[in-house]
Scaffold this active site. Structure first.
Site, mmCIF file in Angstrom:
data_model
loop_
_atom_site.group_PDB
_atom_site.id
_atom_site.type_symbol
_atom_site.label_atom_id
_atom_site.label_comp_id
_atom_site.label_asym_id
_atom_site.label_seq_id
_atom_site.Cartn_x
_atom_site.Cartn_y
_atom_site.Cartn_z
ATOM 1 N N LYS A 116 47.502 33.180 -7.649
ATOM 2 C CA LYS A 116 47.314 32.221 -8.307
ATOM 3 C C LYS A 116 46.742 33.403 -9.272
ATOM 4 O O LYS A 116 47.020 32.922 -11.032
ATOM 5 C CB LYS A 116 46.332 31.039 -8.960
ATOM 6 C CG LYS A 116 46.941 30.271 -7.725
ATOM 7 C CD LYS A 116 46.808 28.429 -8.090
ATOM 8 C CE LYS A 116 47.780 27.648 -6.736
ATOM 9 N NZ LYS A 116 47.772 26.572 -6.793
ATOM 10 N N LYS A 198 57.804 29.873 -0.195
ATOM 11 C CA LYS A 198 56.972 28.053 0.031
ATOM 12 C C LYS A 198 57.314 27.534 -1.669
ATOM 13 O O LYS A 198 57.645 27.739 -2.321
ATOM 14 C CB LYS A 198 55.889 28.035 0.062
ATOM 15 C CG LYS A 198 54.867 27.050 -0.901
ATOM 16 C CD LYS A 198 53.130 27.265 -0.514
ATOM 17 C CE LYS A 198 52.326 26.348 -1.968
ATOM 18 N NZ LYS A 198 51.309 25.560 -1.922
ATOM 19 N N LYS A 201 55.062 22.604 -6.517
ATOM 20 C CA LYS A 201 55.252 21.738 -8.053
ATOM 21 C C LYS A 201 55.341 22.397 -9.182
ATOM 22 O O LYS A 201 55.689 21.966 -10.117
ATOM 23 C CB LYS A 201 54.594 20.994 -7.731
ATOM 24 C CG LYS A 201 53.290 21.002 -7.235
ATOM 25 C CD LYS A 201 52.405 19.460 -7.384
ATOM 26 C CE LYS A 201 50.969 19.670 -6.604
ATOM 27 N NZ LYS A 201 50.251 19.214 -5.953
HETATM 28 P P1 ATP Z 1 50.308 24.275 -6.799
HETATM 29 O O1 ATP Z 1 51.743 24.166 -6.715
HETATM 30 O O2 ATP Z 1 50.094 23.332 -8.123
HETATM 31 O O3 ATP Z 1 49.541 24.903 -6.058
HETATM 32 P P2 ATP Z 1 51.169 22.811 -4.306
HETATM 33 O O4 ATP Z 1 52.161 22.111 -4.312
HETATM 34 O O5 ATP Z 1 50.850 24.237 -3.062
HETATM 35 O O6 ATP Z 1 50.176 22.957 -5.882
HETATM 36 P P3 ATP Z 1 48.626 21.826 -3.075
HETATM 37 O O7 ATP Z 1 47.505 20.585 -3.842
HETATM 38 O O8 ATP Z 1 47.956 22.457 -3.532
HETATM 39 O O9 ATP Z 1 49.908 21.419 -3.271
HETATM 40 O O10 ATP Z 1 48.661 21.495 -1.751
HETATM 41 C C1 ATP Z 1 48.408 19.628 -1.086
HETATM 42 C C2 ATP Z 1 49.005 20.194 0.826
HETATM 43 O O11 ATP Z 1 50.319 20.399 0.623
HETATM 44 C C3 ATP Z 1 48.645 20.996 0.703
HETATM 45 O O12 ATP Z 1 48.054 20.514 2.518
HETATM 46 C C4 ATP Z 1 49.466 22.149 0.748
HETATM 47 O O13 ATP Z 1 48.855 22.913 2.332
HETATM 48 C C5 ATP Z 1 50.664 21.508 1.006
HETATM 49 N N1 ATP Z 1 51.661 21.916 0.334
HETATM 50 C C6 ATP Z 1 52.001 22.750 0.125
HETATM 51 N N2 ATP Z 1 52.716 23.265 -0.272
HETATM 52 C C7 ATP Z 1 53.644 22.712 0.637
HETATM 53 C C8 ATP Z 1 55.258 23.655 1.548
HETATM 54 N N3 ATP Z 1 55.942 23.911 0.407
HETATM 55 N N4 ATP Z 1 55.354 23.418 2.283
HETATM 56 C C9 ATP Z 1 54.324 22.791 3.410
HETATM 57 N N5 ATP Z 1 53.467 22.158 3.131
HETATM 58 C C10 ATP Z 1 53.222 22.673 1.899
#
Ligand code: ATP
Ligand code: LTN
Length: 333
Positions: A116, A198, A201
Site C-alpha cells: 500500500k 490478488k 476492489k
Molecule cells: P482494498 O482493495 O481496499 O485493500 P480488499 O479488497 O483487499 O481491500 P479488505 O477489506 O482489505 O478488502 O478485505 C476484506 C476481507 O476479504 C479480508 O478477509 C481479506 O483477506 C479478504 N480478501 C480480500 N481480497 C481477497 C481476494 N482476492 N481473495 C480472497 N480473499 C480476499
C-alpha cells in the site's frame, strides 16, 4: 447459557468500496455459515479505511452499504453482533496500548504496508504503518478464538498473536491466542486481468474484478474478457494461472472439485467455460442483491441493527479495555 460454550469469532472488512467476488469467496460468505456454531462478531472497519485517502461523503455511504451487504449475505443480527468499528471507542483506545507494545521492525515487514505504501506513495501515513496494531485491538478486545479472513491477512494475524503473547508475558495472561480461519479453496481469488495479483476492489483496472453489486451483463463481460492462455484446455496447474483462478471461482460457488470441472468442460473451448463461471456468479449474487437493496432502503432497520451492535460490542470491549488499563498501570480513580 448456551453462548458460554461456544468459541468466539471476529472478523472485519473495510468500507473502501463495493465488495469484490474475492471478498465474498475469501471471507464474507464464510461469516454467515459460521454464525450458528460460533459466538460471532462482524465489523465494518471504517477506521482502517482511513489509512488511505477517503472522500468523507463516500466513506459514510460505503460504510452503510457494507453493513447492508453483510446482512444481505445472511448475517443475522439475532445470532451475530454486527457493528461499525468507530462506534466502539475501545478499539482506538486499546490500539494505542498495543502500538506501544509493537516493534517498528515487525511493522516494517508487513507485506500489506509495503504494497500500500508503494501504491499510495504520496500518503505513506503513520496509520498505514500501525494498521496491524489496530487490527490486533479489534481481535483481542473480544478475545476471539478464530478470525475468518482471506490468505492475505495471515501475516496480520501472526502479528496479533505475537503482540498478545508479548503482552501476556510482560504483564500477566490477558489475551486469548486467536487462530486464523482460512478456507481451503478461494482464500486468494486473483485478478481476472493479472492472475498473479490478488483481486482487489481498489485495482485501477476495472476489468480485473467483479463487484457484488455488478449486474449480470457486467459480470458476463468481465468473465468473457478474463485472461486465460492459448491452449484452450480447461485444466488447473501452475502453468495456467488464469484458467486455474476461474476454476477456483466456479468450484467455490458450485461445490465441484477440479477433476469434476475438467470433466465437465472436456473438449469445449474457453467460451462455454467462461459463460458457466459467469452464470455461477450471477446465480449467487442475484438474490443477495435483491436483499441488499431492500435492506439499504430500510434506514430505520439498518440504523437499529448498528446501534444495537455497537452497544453489545462495547459491553464486551470495555471490560477487556478496563483490565488492560489496570495492568499497564494507568491510574484509575
Ligand atoms: P482494498 O482493495 O481496499 O485493500 P480488499 O479488497 O483487499 O481491500 P479488505 O477489506 O482489505 O478488502 O478485505 C476484506 C476481507 O476479504 C479480508 O478477509 C481479506 O483477506 C479478504 N480478501 C480480500 N481480497 C481477497 C481476494 N482476492 N481473495 C480472497 N480473499 C480476499
Ligand atoms: N485488515 C482486514 C480488515 C480487518 C480485520 C480486522 C479482519 C480489520 N480489522 C479484524 C479480521 C479481524 C483486511 O481485510 N484488510
Amino acid at each position: 447459557m448456551e453462548n458460554e460454550a461456544k468459541k468466539r469469532i471476529l472478523s472485519g472488512i473495510q468500507p473502501t468500496g463495493s465488495f469484490t467476488l474475492g471478498n465474498y469467496i475469501g471471507a464474507v460468505r464464510n461469516w454467515s455459515s459460521l454464525q450458528t456454531d460460533f459466538d460471532s462478531l462482524y465489523m465494518v472497519a471504517d477506521l482502517h479505511a482511513l489509512t488511505v485517502r477517503q472522500n468523507p461523503a463516500e466513506l459514510r455511504r460505503h460504510t452503510r452499504e457494507a453493513a447492508a451487504m453483510l446482512l444481505a449475505t445472511g448475517i443475522d443480527p439475532q445470532q451475530s453482533i454486527l457493528f461499525i468499528q468507530s462506534h466502539v471507542p475501545a478499539h482506538t483506545q486499546l490500539s494505542w496500548i498495543l502500538s506501544c507494545n509493537t516493534q517498528f521492525g515487525d511493522l516494517s515487514r508487513m507485506t500489506q504496508f509495503k504494497d500500500k505504501s508503494a501504491k499510495h506513495a504520496d500518503n505513506v501515513n503513520a496509520g498505514l504503518f500501525t494498521y496491524p496494531a489496530l487490527m490486533a485491538a479489534d481481535i483481542l478486545l473480544y478475545n476471539a478464538d478464530l478470525v475468518p479472513v482471506g490468505a492475505d491477512q495471515k501475516q496480520h494475524l501472526e502479528m496479533t498473536r505475537n503482540v498478545a503473547q508479548r503482552f501476556n508475558n510482560l504483564y500477566s495472561p490477558t489475551f486469548n491466542m486467536p487462530e486464523p480461519y482460512i478456507s481451503k479453496t478461494g482464500a486468494k481469488v486473483m485478478s481476472l486481468q493479472e492472475p498473479d495479483k490478488k483481486m482487489s476492489k481498489s485495482d485501477t483496472n476495472v476489468n480485473g474484478f467483479v463487484l457484488m453489486t455488478d449486474d449480470a451483463d457486467t459480470i458476463l463481460r468481465r468473465f468473457k474478457r478474463a485472461v486465460t492462455d492459448s491452449d484452450g484446455i480447461v485444466r488447473a496447474g501452475d502453468d495456467k494461472p488464469g484458467v486455474t483462478n476461474l476454476m477456483t471461482i466456479y468450484g467455490s460457488l458450485t461445490g465441484k472439485d477440479f477433476a469434476a470441472i475438467e470433466k465437465e468442460f472436456e473438449g469445449q473451448g474457453y467460451g462455454t467455460f467462461k459463460e458457466a463461471v459467469a452464470q455461477s456468479v450471477i446465480d449467487t449474487f442475484t438474490p443477495i442483491q435483491a436483499e441488499y437493496s431492500r435492506i439499504l432502503e430500510d434506514k430505520e432497520y439498518l440504523d437499529g441493527v448498528l446501534a444495537e451492535g455497537a452497544q453489545k460490542a462495547s459491553r464486551i470491549a470495555e471490560r477487556t479495555l478496563r483490565k488492560v488499563y489496570k495492568k499497564v498501570g494507568l491510574l484509575q480513580l
